[in-house]
Write a protein that holds these residues in place. Structure first.
Motif: not given
Length: 275
Positions: A155-165
């Motif tokens: 499961v890849l968890l990322t911060n939605a506020a990060g830059s696209p891509g």
């Protein structure tokens, strides 16, 4: 009697000399006079309701590197703590407790923005306050199109506020044999979750970069299952979201391609490289 008194005096003097030597080796100097000792005290509170927190572990550091002085304490039932008999200097103070995010006194938006507590000779600071943020958690499972669990999926968890891509602040979580996963110790914010097979999409990291600094690429191994969707959710401090379902689906069949390179005269190159 006088002989024993002299021997006792010599023993005490030798012991004090040893204490001074140990202090000098550890701290780089002799201890200050009695009126030069410093102190730090304060209280730990919850960032949600301001209530005092007990059993918080505090670490006070003076200096950096292997010779840094480290002192530890624990907050009492009222959230209060105190460090006594400190030498003058600059200190950093951190607090941690299970179920909360670790906090550093005076921490800013960047890791290096941490306030130093400066103590002059004989100075006592008694108004230190640290507020701990309750950690959020996400519980869920990875399933295929038939609702069956996908063992050991990622499961890849990322911060939605990060830059696209990009995958700024990313975390890769491994599901167990039943496809269940837990993402814990999360600060409040908005997150994206995407399930990946054990041989699927992986972070693209260049030389000298961490995996969380790059973009996506496909691994050399053929993916048995491909990501189907991305789930976005917003978490409050201390919130626990359960029952999240992440879907993986089987890839569509890929037809084989036959490629050839042709020269200017219309003749094929038998050993051409295609990129």
């Amino acid at each position: 009697m006088r002989k024993w008194f002299i021997l006792a005096f010599v023993a005490v003097a030798a012991l004090w000399a040893g204490v001074r030597a140990n202090w000098s080796a550890h701290d780089g100097g002799a201890p200050p006079s009695n009126d030069g000792w410093c102190g730090i005290e304060g209280r730990i509170r919850s960032s949600v309701d301001g209530q005092p927190l007990r059993n918080v572990h505090l670490t006070l550091r003076r200096g950096t590197g292997p010779r840094a002085q480290r002192i530890e304490a624990t907050a009492d039932s009222g959230g209060r703590f105190r460090f006594e008999r400190l030498v003058p200097g600059d200190y950093r103070l951190a607090a941690r407790r299970s179920g909360y995010l670790t906090a550093t006194y005076g921490a800013g938006t960047l890791p290096q923005e941490r306030a130093l507590i400066h103590l002059g000779a004989g100075e006592n600071i008694g108004d230190i306050e640290i507020r701990l943020v309750p950690a959020a958690r996400i519980r869920g499972s990875v399933v295929d199109e038939n609702g069956r669990p996908v063992p050991r999926a990622r499961v890849l968890l990322t911060n939605a506020a990060g830059s696209p891509g990009t995958i700024d602040g990313a975390r890769m979580i491994r599901a167990d044999v039943r496809g269940s996963f837990l993402a814990g110790v999360l600060p409040p914010g908005e997150y994206r979750l995407m399930a990946l097979s054990a041989r699927g999409l992986v972070p693209q990291a260049g030389r000298g970069e961490s995996e969380a600094a790059g973009r996506y690429r496909w691994s050399r191994s053929r993916a048995a299952i491909v990501p189907a969707e991305e789930v976005v959710m917003k978490l409050a401090a201390g919130e626990e979201v359960v029952g999240v379902k992440l879907l993986l689906r089987e890839p569509a069949p890929v037809k084989a391609l036959q490629l050839a390179a042709w020269g200017g005269a219309g003749a094929p190159f038998p050993a051409a490289f295609l990129r």
